[in-house]
Motif scaffolding. Structure first.
Motif, mmCIF file in Angstrom:
data_model
loop_
_atom_site.group_PDB
_atom_site.id
_atom_site.type_symbol
_atom_site.label_atom_id
_atom_site.label_comp_id
_atom_site.label_asym_id
_atom_site.label_seq_id
_atom_site.Cartn_x
_atom_site.Cartn_y
_atom_site.Cartn_z
ATOM 1 N N ILE A 77 -16.097 -4.906 108.153
ATOM 2 C CA ILE A 77 -17.455 -5.431 108.224
ATOM 3 C C ILE A 77 -17.703 -6.460 107.127
ATOM 4 O O ILE A 77 -18.419 -7.438 107.331
ATOM 5 N N ILE A 78 -17.075 -6.236 105.952
ATOM 6 C CA ILE A 78 -17.262 -7.146 104.824
ATOM 7 C C ILE A 78 -15.902 -7.515 104.251
ATOM 8 O O ILE A 78 -14.883 -6.881 104.572
ATOM 9 N N ILE A 79 -15.886 -8.509 103.391
ATOM 10 C CA ILE A 79 -14.653 -8.934 102.747
ATOM 11 C C ILE A 79 -14.928 -9.194 101.270
ATOM 12 O O ILE A 79 -16.020 -9.633 100.901
ATOM 13 N N TRP A 80 -13.939 -8.888 100.418
ATOM 14 C CA TRP A 80 -14.043 -9.175 98.986
ATOM 15 C C TRP A 80 -13.362 -10.496 98.714
ATOM 16 O O TRP A 80 -12.243 -10.754 99.190
ATOM 17 N N GLU A 81 -14.002 -11.362 97.927
ATOM 18 C CA GLU A 81 -13.437 -12.670 97.606
ATOM 19 C C GLU A 81 -13.419 -12.854 96.096
ATOM 20 O O GLU A 81 -14.469 -12.777 95.446
ATOM 21 N N GLY A 82 -12.252 -13.057 95.528
ATOM 22 C CA GLY A 82 -12.123 -13.247 94.084
ATOM 23 C C GLY A 82 -10.683 -13.490 93.699
ATOM 24 O O GLY A 82 -9.765 -13.240 94.495
ATOM 25 N N GLN A 83 -10.480 -13.985 92.487
ATOM 26 C CA GLN A 83 -9.139 -14.272 92.000
ATOM 27 C C GLN A 83 -8.443 -13.025 91.464
ATOM 28 O O GLN A 83 -7.228 -12.883 91.561
ATOM 29 N N SER A 84 -9.228 -12.124 90.860
ATOM 30 C CA SER A 84 -8.684 -10.890 90.303
ATOM 31 C C SER A 84 -9.820 -9.888 90.166
ATOM 32 O O SER A 84 -10.991 -10.214 90.365
ATOM 33 N N GLN A 85 -9.459 -8.649 89.850
ATOM 34 C CA GLN A 85 -10.467 -7.615 89.701
ATOM 35 C C GLN A 85 -11.439 -7.911 88.570
ATOM 36 O O GLN A 85 -12.567 -7.426 88.563
ATOM 37 N N SER A 86 -11.020 -8.738 87.617
ATOM 38 C CA SER A 86 -11.894 -9.066 86.490
ATOM 39 C C SER A 86 -12.601 -10.417 86.670
ATOM 40 O O SER A 86 -13.260 -10.885 85.749
ATOM 41 N N ASP A 87 -12.457 -11.016 87.844
ATOM 42 C CA ASP A 87 -13.084 -12.317 88.114
ATOM 43 C C ASP A 87 -14.606 -12.172 88.114
ATOM 44 O O ASP A 87 -15.161 -11.456 88.960
ATOM 45 N N PRO A 88 -15.324 -12.824 87.187
ATOM 46 C CA PRO A 88 -16.793 -12.678 87.140
ATOM 47 C C PRO A 88 -17.491 -13.307 88.341
ATOM 48 O O PRO A 88 -18.665 -13.023 88.599
ATOM 49 N N ARG A 89 -16.773 -14.166 89.072
ATOM 50 C CA ARG A 89 -17.375 -14.826 90.234
ATOM 51 C C ARG A 89 -17.028 -14.124 91.543
ATOM 52 O O ARG A 89 -17.395 -14.605 92.616
ATOM 53 N N ALA A 90 -16.309 -13.040 91.474
ATOM 54 C CA ALA A 90 -15.934 -12.311 92.694
ATOM 55 C C ALA A 90 -17.187 -11.817 93.413
ATOM 56 O O ALA A 90 -18.211 -11.501 92.799
ATOM 57 N N SER A 91 -17.093 -11.760 94.725
ATOM 58 C CA SER A 91 -18.267 -11.352 95.512
ATOM 59 C C SER A 91 -17.839 -10.674 96.802
ATOM 60 O O SER A 91 -16.677 -10.772 97.234
ATOM 61 N N TRP A 92 -18.805 -10.006 97.410
ATOM 62 C CA TRP A 92 -18.622 -9.360 98.710
ATOM 63 C C TRP A 92 -19.406 -10.170 99.740
ATOM 64 O O TRP A 92 -20.538 -10.567 99.495
ATOM 65 N N ARG A 93 -18.779 -10.406 100.886
ATOM 66 C CA ARG A 93 -19.405 -11.234 101.914
ATOM 67 C C ARG A 93 -19.314 -10.574 103.280
ATOM 68 O O ARG A 93 -18.296 -9.979 103.633
ATOM 69 N N LEU A 94 -20.402 -10.674 104.041
ATOM 70 C CA LEU A 94 -20.420 -10.159 105.414
ATOM 71 C C LEU A 94 -19.535 -10.998 106.311
ATOM 72 O O LEU A 94 -19.479 -12.227 106.179
ATOM 73 N N LEU A 95 -18.818 -10.361 107.215
ATOM 74 C CA LEU A 95 -17.998 -11.086 108.188
ATOM 75 C C LEU A 95 -18.790 -11.331 109.469
ATOM 76 O O LEU A 95 -19.754 -10.663 109.755
#
Length: 347
Positions: free
Chosen positions: A329-347
């Motif tokens: 239902i959703i996807i995680w987008e980021g460079q690494s687990q510590s990426d401050p810009r990482a986010s979750w997005r609806l598909l």
């Protein structure tokens, strides 16, 4: 008979007289709501004109009409003035009304199989503000309701379509319909599983109804829209369609659908869940709450933002986010687990 052609992509189609006139109104010049009618100013409903005069602080009804371009220099009323303030505008524009119908099932049926409920077919007339008020009251009364799980974990009754979604659709239909197209009216049809709102007039230009969120702000009836904005009926922000989408998504329902014919636009609001019921049944209640929060925001969100929106602890939110991710239902987008810009997005 004079005809003309209008290019649509790689196609050219012949326009009827009515369609050609609509195209000319939409293309520029004086909108139809700025054209003139014969009745004098004295024929307007004094109760409605005085109410609006006081609202905007005009010194007189004449000054009020002039301030909103509702009267010509020769004191001729515009179509907008007549539609907004006449006691019964239908004396000049018989099709300028809202018809509300309710059916017993999910289909209209025909002939002896017509599913129209007895006494559930009314025409809401009067001025534009009165039409909206009468129609919205009727729709709210007739809207089917279901028992649904509320955020507090209890089952409560709610309408199958969110109030603000169908109300925005109704207001948009009344304010932006083509009043130059005589012979057709706005129809609000209530079914057991959806609401359909159809109004005369197409989207402007080459707008793609399959991508309604990209439709730019457009007012076919700018004088009518301005007055209704003053009255608090609408806002001149071009956000109507987006708000309908947000209200439906916030309740986990499928996106609105716009269908365009040669002379009208239909909005379909379905009560179907955006996710299959078998998927919803497998999700914990709090996971559905996380999903609803993301739908409401309708943008990529960081984990911390979702924690703030839901009021849940971070470990709980992460657990549910991973469950939603596993479900596709959703996807995680980021460079690494510590990426401050990482986010979750609806598909």
């Amino acid at each position: 008979m004079r005809t003309s052609c209008h290019d649509q992509g790689d196609e050219s189609r012949r326009l009827s007289y009515t369609q050609r006139r609509e195209f000319e109104f939409d293309r520029g010049g004086v909108p139809f709501d700025g054209t003139l009618v014969q009745p004098p100013v004295e024929d307007l409903d004094s109760r409605q004109t005085e109410k609006y005069r006081n609202l905007i602080g005009a010194a007189s009804v004449q000054k009020m009409l002039e301030a909103r371009d509702l009267v010509s220099r020769a004191d001729k009323l515009t179509v907008a003035a007549w539609m907004l303030f006449a006691e019964r505008p239908q004396s000049l524009f018989p099709s300028a009304h809202v018809r509300v119908l309710q059916y017993s099932g999910s289909e209209r049926g025909v002939g002896a199989r017509m599913n129209l409920l007895e006494g559930r077919d009314i025409r809401c007339e009067g001025s534009i503000p009165e039409q909206i008020e009468k129609a919205s009251h009727t729709i709210a009364q007739w809207m089917p309701r279901v028992e649904a799980l509320a955020p507090d974990g209890k089952f409560r009754s709610r309408p199958i379509i969110p109030h603000d979604a169908w109300l925005e659709g109704l207001v948009n239909a009344v304010l932006h319909r083509s009043y130059s197209m005589a012979g057709d009216h706005i129809r609000v049809e209530i079914f057991a599983n959806r609401v359909e709102i159809e109004s005369p007039g197409r989207f402007p230009g080459l707008v793609d109804p399959n991508n309604p969120l990209k439709i730019s702000r457009y007012a076919r009836n700018p004088r009518i829209v301005r007055v209704c904005s003053d009255l608090g009926i609408s806002r001149e922000l071009g956000e109507g369609i987006r708000r309908i989408f947000e209200e439906m998504r916030a309740k986990g329902l499928t996106d609105p659908v716009y269908q365009q014919s040669s002379g009208s636009v239909r909005l379909v609001l379905s009560s179907a869940n955006a996710l299959p019921q078998e998927v919803l049944n497998k999700l914990p209640k709090q996971a559905v709450g996380v999903l609803d929060a993301m739908r409401l925001e309708n943008r990529p969100l960081g984990t911390g933002e979702i924690v703030s929106l839901t009021g849940l602890t971070r470990p709980t939110v992460l657990r549910h986010l991973r469950r939603l991710q596993d479900t596709g239902i959703i996807i995680w987008e980021g460079q690494s687990q510590s990426d401050p810009r990482a986010s979750w997005r609806l598909l």
